[in-house]
Design a protein around this motif. Sequence first.
Motif, short mmCIF file in Angstrom:
data_model
loop_
_atom_site.label_atom_id
_atom_site.label_comp_id
_atom_site.label_asym_id
_atom_site.label_seq_id
_atom_site.Cartn_x
_atom_site.Cartn_y
_atom_site.Cartn_z
N UNK A 1 0.83 -1.22 0.00
CA UNK A 1 0.00 0.00 0.00
C UNK A 1 0.86 1.26 0.00
N UNK A 2 1.97 1.22 0.72
CA UNK A 2 2.83 2.42 0.76
C UNK A 2 3.26 2.81 -0.65
N UNK A 3 3.60 1.81 -1.47
CA UNK A 3 4.01 2.08 -2.86
C UNK A 3 2.82 2.56 -3.68
N UNK A 4 1.69 1.90 -3.48
CA UNK A 4 0.49 2.22 -4.27
C UNK A 4 0.03 3.65 -3.97
N UNK A 5 0.06 4.03 -2.70
CA UNK A 5 -0.41 5.37 -2.34
C UNK A 5 0.51 6.45 -2.93
N UNK A 6 1.83 6.19 -2.87
CA UNK A 6 2.77 7.17 -3.44
C UNK A 6 2.53 7.31 -4.94
N UNK A 7 2.32 6.17 -5.59
CA UNK A 7 2.07 6.19 -7.03
C UNK A 7 0.74 6.90 -7.34
N UNK A 8 -0.24 6.69 -6.47
CA UNK A 8 -1.56 7.31 -6.67
C UNK A 8 -1.44 8.83 -6.63
N UNK A 9 -0.58 9.33 -5.73
CA UNK A 9 -0.36 10.78 -5.67
C UNK A 9 0.20 11.28 -6.99
N UNK A 10 1.21 10.53 -7.51
CA UNK A 10 1.85 10.97 -8.75
C UNK A 10 0.86 10.97 -9.90
N UNK A 11 0.10 9.88 -10.02
CA UNK A 11 -0.83 9.74 -11.15
C UNK A 11 -1.97 10.74 -11.03
N UNK A 12 -2.58 10.83 -9.84
CA UNK A 12 -3.74 11.72 -9.71
C UNK A 12 -3.33 13.18 -9.65
N UNK A 13 -2.06 13.44 -9.28
CA UNK A 13 -1.60 14.83 -9.20
C UNK A 13 -1.30 15.43 -10.55
N UNK A 14 -1.33 14.59 -11.60
CA UNK A 14 -1.01 15.08 -12.94
C UNK A 14 -1.98 16.18 -13.37
N UNK A 15 -3.26 15.96 -13.06
CA UNK A 15 -4.28 16.90 -13.54
C UNK A 15 -4.67 17.89 -12.46
N UNK A 16 -4.10 19.07 -12.52
CA UNK A 16 -4.42 20.11 -11.53
C UNK A 16 -5.88 20.54 -11.65
N UNK A 17 -6.46 20.37 -12.86
CA UNK A 17 -7.86 20.79 -13.05
C UNK A 17 -8.81 20.02 -12.14
N UNK A 18 -8.36 18.83 -11.65
CA UNK A 18 -9.20 18.05 -10.75
C UNK A 18 -8.83 18.29 -9.29
N UNK A 19 -8.08 19.37 -9.06
CA UNK A 19 -7.75 19.72 -7.68
C UNK A 19 -6.49 19.04 -7.18
N UNK A 20 -5.68 18.49 -8.09
CA UNK A 20 -4.43 17.85 -7.68
C UNK A 20 -4.70 16.56 -6.95
N UNK A 21 -3.68 16.09 -6.21
CA UNK A 21 -3.84 14.80 -5.54
C UNK A 21 -4.66 14.95 -4.26
N UNK A 22 -5.23 13.83 -3.83
CA UNK A 22 -6.14 13.86 -2.67
C UNK A 22 -5.39 13.92 -1.35
N UNK A 23 -4.10 13.55 -1.38
CA UNK A 23 -3.31 13.59 -0.15
C UNK A 23 -1.83 13.71 -0.50
N UNK A 24 -1.02 13.89 0.53
CA UNK A 24 0.41 14.14 0.32
C UNK A 24 1.25 13.00 0.90
N UNK A 25 2.55 13.04 0.63
CA UNK A 25 3.46 12.04 1.20
C UNK A 25 3.42 12.10 2.74
N UNK A 26 3.27 13.31 3.26
CA UNK A 26 3.19 13.46 4.72
C UNK A 26 1.94 12.75 5.26
N UNK A 27 0.83 12.89 4.53
CA UNK A 27 -0.41 12.20 4.94
C UNK A 27 -0.21 10.69 4.92
N UNK A 28 0.54 10.20 3.92
CA UNK A 28 0.79 8.75 3.82
C UNK A 28 1.56 8.29 5.05
N UNK A 29 2.59 9.05 5.42
CA UNK A 29 3.39 8.66 6.58
C UNK A 29 2.54 8.63 7.84
#
Length: 615
Positions: A115-143
Motif C-alpha cells: 500500500x505504501x508504494x500504491x499510495x505514493x504512485x496514486x499521488x503521482x498519477x492523480x496529481x497530474x491533472x491540476x484541473x481536478x484539484x491535484x492529488x487527494x493527499x500528500x506524502x506526509x499524509x501517507x506517513x
Amino acid sequence: MEPHITLGPGSAKRSFPFQGDETLEFIPLGAGNEVGRSCCLLKFKGKTIMFDCGAHPGYRGEESLPFFDEVDAESIDLLLVTHFHVDHAASVPYFLTKTTFKGKVYMTYPTLAICKLVWSDFIKVSGISEQYGGSLYTEKDIQETVNKIICIDYHQEVEVEGVKFWCYNAGHVLGACMFIVQIAGVRLLYTGDYSRQEDRHLMAAEMPSVQVHVLVVESTYGVQTHEPRRSREKRFLEAVVSTLQLGGRVLLPVFAIGRAQELLLLLDEYWRKNPELHRYPIICLSGMAKRCIASYQTYINQMNNRIRHLNDIENPFEFRHIRYMTTMAEFQDNCPCVVMASPGMLQNGPSRDLFDRWCEYRHNSVVITGYCVQNTLAKELLDAQPATHTLQDGKEVPLKIRVHYISFSAHADFIQTSQFIDELRPSHIVLVHGEANMMASLKKQLVSKYEHMGVGVWSPQNTENVTLTFHESKVAKVVGSLAVERPKTGGSLHGVVLHKNFQLTIVGVDEMGAHAGLEVSHLIQRQSIPFHQPWDVLRFHLSKLFDSISGRCSSYFLLPFLLIYEPQTAINMIQLEWASNPVNDLVADSVLSVVLQVRHSCWECSTLLTNPYRL
Ligand SMILES: [Zn+2]
Ligand SMILES: [Zn+2]
C-alpha cells in the motif's frame, strides 16, 4: 418453557424474554452496482465497521472517492482493508487524514508493505491533472496513515470492544484477505476480491470453517465462467510471440503489482525454455513493479507450494529475461519487444503514451489481461471496438493495433461463487463490486438457486441500506455463588445482569466486586415538602395505598425502603428518604403524590373517622 431473567426486589419483579429482534444494516458507499471505490459499512448493535476504502480508477479527484458524505466518520469504530488495489485501498490516507475518523485500521502485513508504494504512485498519477484539484493527499499524509495502521496475520483473532474479527487468505493478490466480523454471535463475511483458483504464485482463497450468517461477495464476473488457466496462458503466449515474429510491439497494460508479477513469471519461464526468443526484450516500465519485488521476496511464505519449492532453488522473482525501467526516456523503441506498463486500463501514464504511439500500426498488439472498469479507454476498446482513436494531444488517428482480451483476472467466476455459497450456506447474500448488468444476472441465478431455501439475495445501489433482522438467542453466564447449583428451567435467579461486550453475566449483588470488578454504591435520596395538615391524615391515606407500612416510631413511618419523617411542629416540613433505584424511585413518586394531594385537600379529612387504619 422459555428461559427468562427476573429483575428487581420482592413485589417489583420484572421479566423479559431472552429472545429479541436485532437489526443489522449494510450500506455500500462505493462498489454498489459498480466496480471501483469499494467501501461498505456494517452497522450492528451500536458498532460501525467500514470494509475497504478505495478510489474509482475511472474518475479523478474527489469524484473518485466513495460517498463519505453519507456517514459520520467519527462514528466508525473499525476500518478493515482487504488488499492493496486502488479500488480497495487508495482512499485510506484521505479518510484517515482529511475526515473526523478516529477508529482503528487493520490490514495484513504484505498489504501495508505494498500500500505504501500504491499510495505514493496514486499521488503521482492523480496529481497530474491540476484541473481536478491535484492529488487527494500528500506524502506526509501517507506517513501519518502508515503510523496508524495495525497489521494482522491470517486467522489472527482480534477483539475491539466486543467486535471480534479475523481474516482468511483470499487468493487474488499477495496479502489479499477476506474478513469475518462477529458481533453478538452474528457473523458477516466480506470477501473483498477473491479467487478460488490457484495460479502461478498464489494460493486459492480459503473456505472459512465457521458458520456465516451474512455473506458479502464480489460479483465482478456475474454468471461468466473463466477460461482454464492452461488455455489462457497458451492464448496469451501465442498472441505475444506471433506479434513479435511479425515485427510488432506488444503492449501489456497492467497495474504494476499483482497480475504483473503473474505475467512476468509466465513470460520469464517461457523465454527460459525458448532461446530463439531471447532477441526480443521484455521490458517492465514501472519503478513501482521493481520496488515491490522486495515485498514479494519477503512474503514468499504466503504464496503457494509451487513458488515456495522454486524458491528453494533460486528466487523466482529474480527474473532473467525481464528488464526494469523507471521512465519512458530509458526506453529505446527500436525493435520488436514486449512492454509491460501501467496503468492497466490505459487511463493515462506510460501505458497510454505507448498505446498512442503504437495504435496506428496493424502488426502491433495490445493484450488486456485485467478487469476494466467503466469510463476507461481499455473498457471502450473492448466494448465499442472503435475504428479511430483520439490521442492525448487531441489528434484523431486510425486505430489499427490488434486488441486482445485474455483475462488473467483473479476474481471468482460463477462456478467458484456458487460452490463457495454451497459450502458456506449463509442466510443472507449481499452482492457488491460488479457492474449493474453483471450483478443483476448473478442475482437472478442466485435467487432461483437459493430462494426456496429461504436465503435472501440483495444487490444494493451506493448509499442504499440493506436491513436484516436477526432473532437472536441470548445466553447469560451465571457466576459466583449463584452458580453453585445448576439453574433450572422455569426457575428464577436473583442477581445483577451485567452487560459487557455483548455478553451477559448474572452475579449476586454482594459478589459484583469479586466477579466484575465493580463496587456497590448506595444512593440515598431525600426530599422535603412543606406540610401543614394533621399527620394522622397522611398516615391514613398512605395506609390505603400501601400494605406494608410496618410501624410507627417517634418521628417517622417506615415502609420497607422508604422513611417518612413526621413534620416537626416548628418546621412544618415532611421529609421522604429512600435508597434510590428505579423501583424505589417509583414508590417515592407515588408517596409524594399522596403528600401533595393531602396537602391541598381538606375535605378528605372527613373520611378519617369512618375508615379504620390498616396497619
Ligand atoms: Zn483487487
Ligand atoms: Zn476490486
